[in-house]
Scaffold this active site. Structure first.
Site, short mmCIF file in Angstrom:
data_model
loop_
_atom_site.label_atom_id
_atom_site.label_comp_id
_atom_site.label_asym_id
_atom_site.label_seq_id
_atom_site.Cartn_x
_atom_site.Cartn_y
_atom_site.Cartn_z
N ASP A 76 0.84 -1.20 0.00
CA ASP A 76 0.00 0.00 0.00
C ASP A 76 0.88 1.24 0.00
O ASP A 76 2.01 1.24 0.50
CB ASP A 76 -0.96 0.01 1.19
N GLU A 141 0.02 -0.84 5.95
CA GLU A 141 1.08 -0.20 6.72
C GLU A 141 0.91 1.32 6.74
O GLU A 141 1.17 1.97 7.76
CB GLU A 141 2.44 -0.56 6.13
#
Length: 397
Positions: A76, A141
């Site tokens: 991500d 994250e």
């Protein structure tokens, strides 16, 4: 069969997936496509929790007889910001002047691309490592970090997975590859202080209780004196007030409430519990002082709320892991890396409960910026470092 030995090609495939948190964006599918020809078994569990987005994750393992090395990271990325300000489209992976542009180029799709290329080269040259290699990759994250690494670790451990060491591929180098290995992180906690007062006219302060005066006392106590002077392995503990607000548009009205938020980064002098106790004690003592509230007989009326989950301080003391990685870096770039605990937090804070963990990846100068980019030469060098580490850590060097 073509193996994913080219880190630039691997990275281009990942950048072209618009995996802005919390979207998977095709990045995990692209990674799975790279890993399966290398003999990895791939799972993609989705985790959920009320109030947070569902997150898809990836766990891949190539099994062998011997120790188990985990590479951890995230696909991500943060939003691109003003897309018009980019000189190259943020999800095109265009190359100019020897650099690849794109969101996630260094944070941290580049690290993943290099590790996959390193494993592929090792498999091509040696038929595979003398042990097991796994990739633990989250899509959470850059988000709230609730449905990502922490749950993926629990999920894998519940299925009998155990690891001997881990590398997190975050961009750890300040200026050039080989500058720095992160061998630990400071703890981190955030809190909010709300002071309750009594609203009134600014010309008649005796009829009111200005919460700003009380808040100043409390904030002053958090900033002075210093918490400590640092330790051998860590910087001094530091608290920053990040917001002060009264929500008051009028200049002649004493507000009824004032709030402040803060974040503290603490070293191994403290635990999450002892630093919380210290802050509570400072606030309680400051609430009784009359410096900014002359004539008031009662202590400052305040509430303290701890926000989110604390990140605990940790330090990795594993000579084989640290020394092998440092040796691989020196062999590739000719210099000794600094062993550091500086910077913010990462998902290593979760991994450290399962096995020794260090962080090493690309140069972080452009992470989260417009025109995030990575030198193609750095992709090749990091791949060689990872490959050398795999060989030496498994005893095949």
């Amino acid at each position: 069969m073509t193996l994913p030995t080219d880190p630039a090609a691997n990275l281009a495939a990942l950048i072209r997936c618009a995996s802005v948190t919390p979207a998977e964006g095709g990045a995990l599918s692209a990674l799975e496509t790279m890993l399966k020809p290398l003999g990895f078994l791939v799972d993609r569990p989705v985790f959920s929790e009320d109030g947070t987005p569902d997150i898809e994750n990836l766990y891949a393992r190539r099994s062998g007889n011997g120790p188990h090395l985990m590479f951890a990271g995230h696909t991500d990325v943060v939003p691109v910001g003003d897309e018009a300000a980019w000189t190259h489209p943020p999800f095109a992976a265009e190359i100019a002047n020897g650099e690849m542009y794109g969101r996630g180029a260094v944070d941290m799709k580049g690290g993943i691309a290099c590790f996959v290329a390193a494993v592929a080269r090792h498999v091509e040259a040696n038929g595979g490592p003398k042990g097991s290699v796994s990739l633990l990759i989250t899509g959470d994250e850059e988000g709230p970090a609730v449905n990502g690494t922490v749950k993926l670790l629990e999920w894998a451990a519940s299925r009998g997975e155990k690891w001997d060491a881990s590398i997190v591929g975050e961009p750890t180098n300040p200026d050039a590859l080989g500058d720095m290995i992160k061998i630990g992180r400071r703890g981190s906690m955030s809190g909010s202080i709300s002071v309750n007062g009594r609203q009134g006219h600014a010309a008649y302060p005796q009829l009111a209780d200005n919460p700003v005066r009380g808040l100043i006392s409390l904030v002053d106590a958090l900033l002075h004196p210093v918490f400590d002077k640092g330790t051998r392995d860590f910087q001094p503990t530091n608290l920053e007030v990040t917001s002060i607000d009264v929500g008051n548009p009028a200049t002649n009205v004493i507000p009824a409430k004032a709030t402040a938020t803060f974040n503290i980064r603490f070293n191994d002098t403290w635990t999450a519990e002892t630093i919380q106790a210290e802050i509570h004690n400072r606030l309680d003592q400051a609430a009784k002082r009359k410096k900014y509230r002359p004539g008031k007989k009662t202590p400052v009326d305040y509430d303290l709320v701890w926000r989110d989950r604390p990140s605990h301080v940790f330090l990795t003391r594993d000579d084989k892991l640290v020394d092998t990685l440092a040796g691989s870096i020196k062999a590739a770039v000719g210099k000794e890396p600094t062993l550091s605990t500086s910077g913010g937090t990462s998902d290593a804070r979760f991994i450290k409960d399962y096995c020794p963990v260090v962080e090493f990846g690309l140069v972080g100068k452009t992470m989260h910026m417009v025109d995030e980019r990575v030198a193609l030469a750095d992709l090749e060098t990091l791949t060689r470092i990872y490959q050398r580490f795999i060989e030496d850590w498994f005893g095949q060097g």
